[in-house]
Each structure stands twice: as structure tokens, then as C-alpha cells.
Design a protein around this motif. Structure first.
Motif, PDB file in Angstrom:
ATOM      1  N   PHE A 165       0.723  -1.365   0.122  1.00 34.98           N
ATOM      2  CA  PHE A 165      -0.072   0.106   0.075  1.00 34.98           C
ATOM      3  C   PHE A 165       0.949   1.321  -0.014  1.00 34.98           C
ATOM      4  N   GLY A 166       0.438   2.184  -1.057  1.00 35.34           N
ATOM      5  CA  GLY A 166       1.378   3.362  -1.019  1.00 35.34           C
ATOM      6  C   GLY A 166       2.572   3.345  -1.642  1.00 35.34           C
ATOM      7  N   ALA A 167       3.102   2.079  -2.101  1.00 31.14           N
ATOM      8  CA  ALA A 167       4.199   2.105  -2.806  1.00 31.14           C
ATOM      9  C   ALA A 167       4.182   2.001  -4.242  1.00 31.14           C
ATOM     10  N   SER A 168       5.366   1.430  -4.876  1.00 28.27           N
ATOM     11  CA  SER A 168       5.224   1.091  -6.199  1.00 28.27           C
ATOM     12  C   SER A 168       6.598   0.340  -6.725  1.00 28.27           C
ATOM     13  N   THR A 169       6.663   0.213  -7.939  1.00 27.93           N
ATOM     14  CA  THR A 169       7.613  -0.657  -8.547  1.00 27.93           C
ATOM     15  C   THR A 169       9.035  -0.102  -8.007  1.00 27.93           C
ATOM     16  N   ASP A 170       8.984   1.051  -7.662  1.00 26.08           N
ATOM     17  CA  ASP A 170      10.259   2.000  -6.969  1.00 26.08           C
ATOM     18  C   ASP A 170      10.622   1.159  -5.729  1.00 26.08           C
ATOM     19  N   HIS A 171       9.889   0.554  -4.996  1.00 32.21           N
ATOM     20  CA  HIS A 171      10.355  -0.205  -3.761  1.00 32.21           C
ATOM     21  C   HIS A 171      11.177  -1.505  -3.956  1.00 32.21           C
ATOM     22  N   TRP A 172      11.193  -1.974  -5.271  1.00 26.52           N
ATOM     23  CA  TRP A 172      11.910  -2.965  -5.338  1.00 26.52           C
ATOM     24  C   TRP A 172      13.437  -2.593  -6.209  1.00 26.52           C
ATOM     25  N   ARG A 173      13.860  -1.513  -5.957  1.00 25.79           N
ATOM     26  CA  ARG A 173      15.121  -0.740  -6.341  1.00 25.79           C
ATOM     27  C   ARG A 173      16.165  -1.738  -6.128  1.00 25.79           C
ATOM     28  N   HIS A 174      16.418  -2.364  -4.864  1.00 34.05           N
ATOM     29  CA  HIS A 174      17.529  -2.935  -4.508  1.00 34.05           C
ATOM     30  C   HIS A 174      17.429  -4.501  -4.962  1.00 34.05           C
ATOM     31  N   ASN A 175      16.245  -4.932  -5.416  1.00 36.70           N
ATOM     32  CA  ASN A 175      15.949  -6.225  -5.393  1.00 36.70           C
ATOM     33  C   ASN A 175      16.238  -6.795  -7.163  1.00 36.70           C
ATOM     34  N   ILE A 176      15.588  -5.965  -8.071  1.00 37.65           N
ATOM     35  CA  ILE A 176      15.469  -6.173  -9.441  1.00 37.65           C
ATOM     36  C   ILE A 176      16.963  -6.367  -9.876  1.00 37.65           C
ATOM     37  N   LEU A 192      -0.607  12.659   5.854  1.00 34.44           N
ATOM     38  CA  LEU A 192       0.250  11.470   5.620  1.00 34.44           C
ATOM     39  C   LEU A 192       1.234  11.615   4.221  1.00 34.44           C
ATOM     40  N   ARG A 193       0.909  12.612   3.217  1.00 35.49           N
ATOM     41  CA  ARG A 193       1.573  12.612   2.114  1.00 35.49           C
ATOM     42  C   ARG A 193       2.708  13.630   2.250  1.00 35.49           C
ATOM     43  N   ASN A 241      18.146   2.536   4.648  1.00 39.53           N
ATOM     44  CA  ASN A 241      17.564   2.743   3.492  1.00 39.53           C
ATOM     45  C   ASN A 241      16.581   3.731   3.255  1.00 39.53           C
ATOM     46  N   VAL A 242      16.036   4.324   4.539  1.00 38.90           N
ATOM     47  CA  VAL A 242      15.066   5.107   4.496  1.00 38.90           C
ATOM     48  C   VAL A 242      15.753   6.539   4.035  1.00 38.90           C
ATOM     49  N   ASP A 243      15.602   6.749   2.852  1.00 38.41           N
ATOM     50  CA  ASP A 243      16.360   7.865   2.240  1.00 38.41           C
ATOM     51  C   ASP A 243      15.211   8.857   1.517  1.00 38.41           C
ATOM     52  N   GLU A 244      15.887   9.678   0.853  1.00 42.64           N
ATOM     53  CA  GLU A 244      15.190  10.820   0.117  1.00 42.64           C
ATOM     54  C   GLU A 244      14.491  10.228  -1.019  1.00 42.64           C
ATOM     55  N   ALA A 245      15.080   9.186  -1.701  1.00 39.00           N
ATOM     56  CA  ALA A 245      14.508   8.533  -2.994  1.00 39.00           C
ATOM     57  C   ALA A 245      13.349   7.720  -2.450  1.00 39.00           C
ATOM     58  N   LEU A 246      13.307   7.002  -1.435  1.00 41.11           N
ATOM     59  CA  LEU A 246      12.126   6.377  -0.913  1.00 41.11           C
ATOM     60  C   LEU A 246      11.136   7.162  -0.477  1.00 41.11           C
ATOM     61  N   VAL A 247      11.464   8.520   0.131  1.00 37.64           N
ATOM     62  CA  VAL A 247      10.355   9.160   0.443  1.00 37.64           C
ATOM     63  C   VAL A 247       9.702   9.878  -0.660  1.00 37.64           C
ATOM     64  N   GLU A 248      10.591  10.339  -1.530  1.00 38.69           N
ATOM     65  CA  GLU A 248       9.900  10.644  -2.821  1.00 38.69           C
ATOM     66  C   GLU A 248       9.016   9.621  -3.644  1.00 38.69           C
ATOM     67  N   ALA A 249       9.648   8.499  -3.582  1.00 37.00           N
ATOM     68  CA  ALA A 249       8.871   7.404  -4.219  1.00 37.00           C
ATOM     69  C   ALA A 249       7.607   7.405  -3.957  1.00 37.00           C
ATOM     70  N   ILE A 250       7.330   7.422  -2.622  1.00 42.55           N
ATOM     71  CA  ILE A 250       6.042   7.206  -2.064  1.00 42.55           C
ATOM     72  C   ILE A 250       5.217   8.485  -2.021  1.00 42.55           C
ATOM     73  N   ARG A 251       5.821   9.811  -2.020  1.00 39.54           N
ATOM     74  CA  ARG A 251       5.137  11.171  -2.174  1.00 39.54           C
ATOM     75  C   ARG A 251       4.764  11.480  -3.422  1.00 39.54           C
ATOM     76  N   LEU A 308       0.395  12.731  -5.324  1.00 38.55           N
ATOM     77  CA  LEU A 308      -0.040  14.010  -6.026  1.00 38.55           C
ATOM     78  C   LEU A 308      -0.630  13.807  -7.223  1.00 38.55           C
ATOM     79  N   ASP A 309      -0.916  12.708  -7.685  1.00 34.26           N
ATOM     80  CA  ASP A 309      -1.743  12.289  -8.901  1.00 34.26           C
ATOM     81  C   ASP A 309      -3.241  12.517  -8.880  1.00 34.26           C
ATOM     82  N   PRO A 310      -4.014  12.806  -9.686  1.00 33.91           N
ATOM     83  CA  PRO A 310      -5.390  13.043  -9.637  1.00 33.91           C
ATOM     84  C   PRO A 310      -5.926  11.544  -9.304  1.00 33.91           C
ATOM     85  N   GLY A 311      -7.000  11.488  -8.611  1.00 31.42           N
ATOM     86  CA  GLY A 311      -7.520  10.149  -8.054  1.00 31.42           C
ATOM     87  C   GLY A 311      -6.622   9.540  -6.892  1.00 31.42           C
ATOM     88  N   ALA A 312      -5.483  10.055  -6.449  1.00 30.84           N
ATOM     89  CA  ALA A 312      -4.951   9.447  -5.222  1.00 30.84           C
ATOM     90  C   ALA A 312      -5.693   9.394  -4.021  1.00 30.84           C
TER      91      ALA A 312
END
Length: 315
Positions: free
Chosen positions: A39-50, A170-171, A189-199, A203-207
Motif C-alpha cells: 500500500f502506498g508504494a510502487s515498482t520503485d520499492h523493488w529498487r534493490h531487488n530487481i 500522510l503525504r 535505506n529510509v532515504d530521500e529517494a524512498l520518501v519521494e517514491a511514496i510522495r 500527488l496524482d489526480p485520483g490518489a
């Protein structure tokens, strides 16, 4: 040679654009993998796995409708059935061969439902601190919904004004970081890239509409019913210090209901072990997939408990 991670060719489900990425070596081994965020994440959350997983396997990651870079239309019935069908369609239409589905939190619930629906097309299912209720549970496990109850109380969430205020809070980057720090034991790994990937997707319409619809728990079949329908091997991968879901108690419930032959890996991590301790998760996934036998419905019963603590295998 490892192929670079890139977006897949444009794909849509139920007429709505879906974002997915893929990577693979020149000659992939074994089954493909499909990674599903929480919830609230995306493909970016697999950055260290893929990158690590794609050294051996064809790897895909997908944004569920309502999240990440996928569409967020207001009219969709967000919940377990929608995401189950979205994932099953992606495996059938875009991957086209046996696939291991691995999901974190809400994504685990969705991956399990899709794995049960896919039958022989599912080579395995991996649940990383999965969400979802069992039939005998009176209340859903904690998760993102716990934040609302702790903040303003569940009864007040029916107010659209309060819902909006909570969503706006929350956002905020500071709130996202504080929330992540609650559920990552190792906060490296709680870094700026992760925070921005969730934020950014918030901001998208419909979120906001998606937030209101699925905030507490995904709708769908109970986990025990899905386990009974599953015809492929299952791996339970735990961040055992997850404060959101009481991982120790949650693990005990899974052990009561999981099919015979289920394997387990237990790590000293929080709710998102794949991003917190990615090297350990990648090693566990690659080892488990390497032991899968094509066409085998489940691992041998005497292999049920393959448990690792802090990356160390124990009896």
C-alpha cells in the motif's frame, strides 16, 4: 550480460494504463518473477531487488491500479478482486510462461490471490509480511489503517473533511519519513529517494479517492481459502520485527493455515524486508527458486521450515 531495467511496452488492464518494468539476463534461468508492492508504494520499492534477481531470472515489477504510475480512475472497485485479476492478466498476456509472484503487504495478498487463480501458470508465491484476514479473525491485521486509528480514531474517518486532512498530512515528506522509520528496524535505506517514491504518486489526480477506498484492508477472499486453492509452492518471508502486523503472532496464524510443504525465512527486519535488508531477501529468493522443481505442486513436507535469522540458516 544483465539487461538494464526499463519500462515494458505500454499495457493496460480494463482499459486503464498500467506501469510495469522489466529486466533479464541474456539467457534467463527458471521461472519468471513478478514483484508486487504494498500500500502506498510502487515498482520503485523493488529498487534493490530487481538488479540482483535479474542476474539469473526474467524479472517484472508492476504498479497496481490506484498506485505508483498506474492509472487511478475513480470508478474502479479497488480491492483484492481487481488486483488479483490485474496480476493474472499481466502474467498471461505479457509474461506468458510460469511465474513466481512475490508481494509485500497488500501486494502479498494480491499475489496470493493471483497465484491461486493462475493455476499451473503460477510457479510459486512468495509472501513478504502479507496483509489480509483469515476466516477466523474478528479484526483485520494492523497496517496503514493503524495510523488513522491512532491519529483521529476509526469512527471519525467517515467525515470527508477529516479524511482529506489526514490524507494531506500522510503525504507530507516528514510524515512519510516518520512512518517509514517506525517500520524499518535498520533505517539506512529510509532515504530521500524512498520518501519521494511514496510522495510523488500521492500527488496524482485520483490518489485521494484510492486512499479513501482501500485504506484499511484489501477486500477479497480470506487467506486460508486462498491457501486451499493454491497449487504451487509457497514461501513465507518475514520481517519478524514488523510493528504494524505483530509479525510473531501473524507468523503463528500463517503456520496454522499454510499448505504442507510451505517454506519460511525469518529475518531481523520490519514491514518491508525487501527494501530494508535486500541482500538477505535476494539471497533467500534465489535459493528458494533454485530449489523449485518444474511441475511440482509443493515442496516436500519435510522441507516445511527453512528458517533463517539475520541471514543465518538454522535448524
Amino acid at each position: 550480460m544483465l539487461a538494464s531495467v526499463s519500462a515494458t511496452e505500454p499495457w493496460s488492464y480494463a482499459g486503464h494504463p498500467v506501469h510495469a518494468i522489466a529486466a533479464a539476463p541474456a539467457e534467463p534461468e527458471g521461472p519468471a518473477l513478478l514483484l508486487v508492492h504494498g500500500f502506498g508504494a510502487s515498482t520503485d520499492h523493488w529498487r534493490h531487488n530487481i538488479p540482483a534477481l535479474a542476474q539469473r531470472h526474467e524479472v517484472h515489477a508492476i504498479d497496481l491500479l490506484g498506485f505508483g504510475r498506474s492509472a487511478k480512475p475513480a470508478e474502479l472497485p479497488y480491492g483484492g478482486a481487481l488486483w488479483r485479476d490485474q496480476l493474472a492478466a499481466y502474467v498471461t498476456e505479457r509474461i506468458g510462461r510460469p511465474t513466481v509472484l512475490a508481494g509485500n503487504s497488500l501486494g502479498g495478498f494480491s499475489a496470493l490471490a493471483a497465484g491461486a487463480a493462475l493455476g499451473e501458470q503460477a510457479a510459486g508465491v512468495v509472501l513478504l509480511n502479507a496483509a489480509g484476514p483469515f476466516s477466523d479473525e474478528q479484526a483485520p491485521p494492523k497496517g496503514w489503517g493503524a495510523i488513522t486509528r491512532q491519529t483521529i480514531g476509526g469512527a471519525l474517518l467517515k467525515s470527508p473533511v477529516l479524511q482529506r486532512l489526514l490524507f494531506e498530512n500522510l503525504r507530507r515528506p516528514a510524515t512519510i519519513r516518520r512512518t517509514l522509520n517506525q517500520v524499518y528496524v535498520d533505517k539506512t535505506n529510509v532515504d530521500e529517494a524512498l520518501v519521494e517514491a511514496i510522495r510523488r504518486p500521492s500527488l496524482d489526480p485520483g490518489a485521494f479517492g484510492v486512499f479513501r477506498t482501500v485504506f484499511d484492508i484489501p477486500r477479497g477472499q480470506p487467506l486460508d481459502e486462498l491457501f486451499a486453492q493454491l497449487a504451487c509452492p509457497l514461501l513465507l518471508l518475514w520481517g519478524i520485527r514488523d510493528p504494524w502486523i505483530n509479525a510473531v503472532g501473524r507468523r503463528a496464524a500463517f503456520q496454522r493455515h499454510a499448505p504442507a510443504g510451505t517454506s519460511e525465512v525469518v529475518l531481523e527486519a520490519g514491514h518491508c524486508p525487501h527494501d530494508e535488508v535486500p541482500d538477505q531477501v535476494n539471497a533467500a529468493l534465489l535459493d528458494w527458486i533454485a530449489r523449485l522443481s518444474p511441475g511440482t505442486a509443493a515442496l516436500p513436507a519435510d522441507d516445511r521450515a527453512t528458517v533463517a535469522v539475520s541471514g543465518r540458516t538454522v535448524a
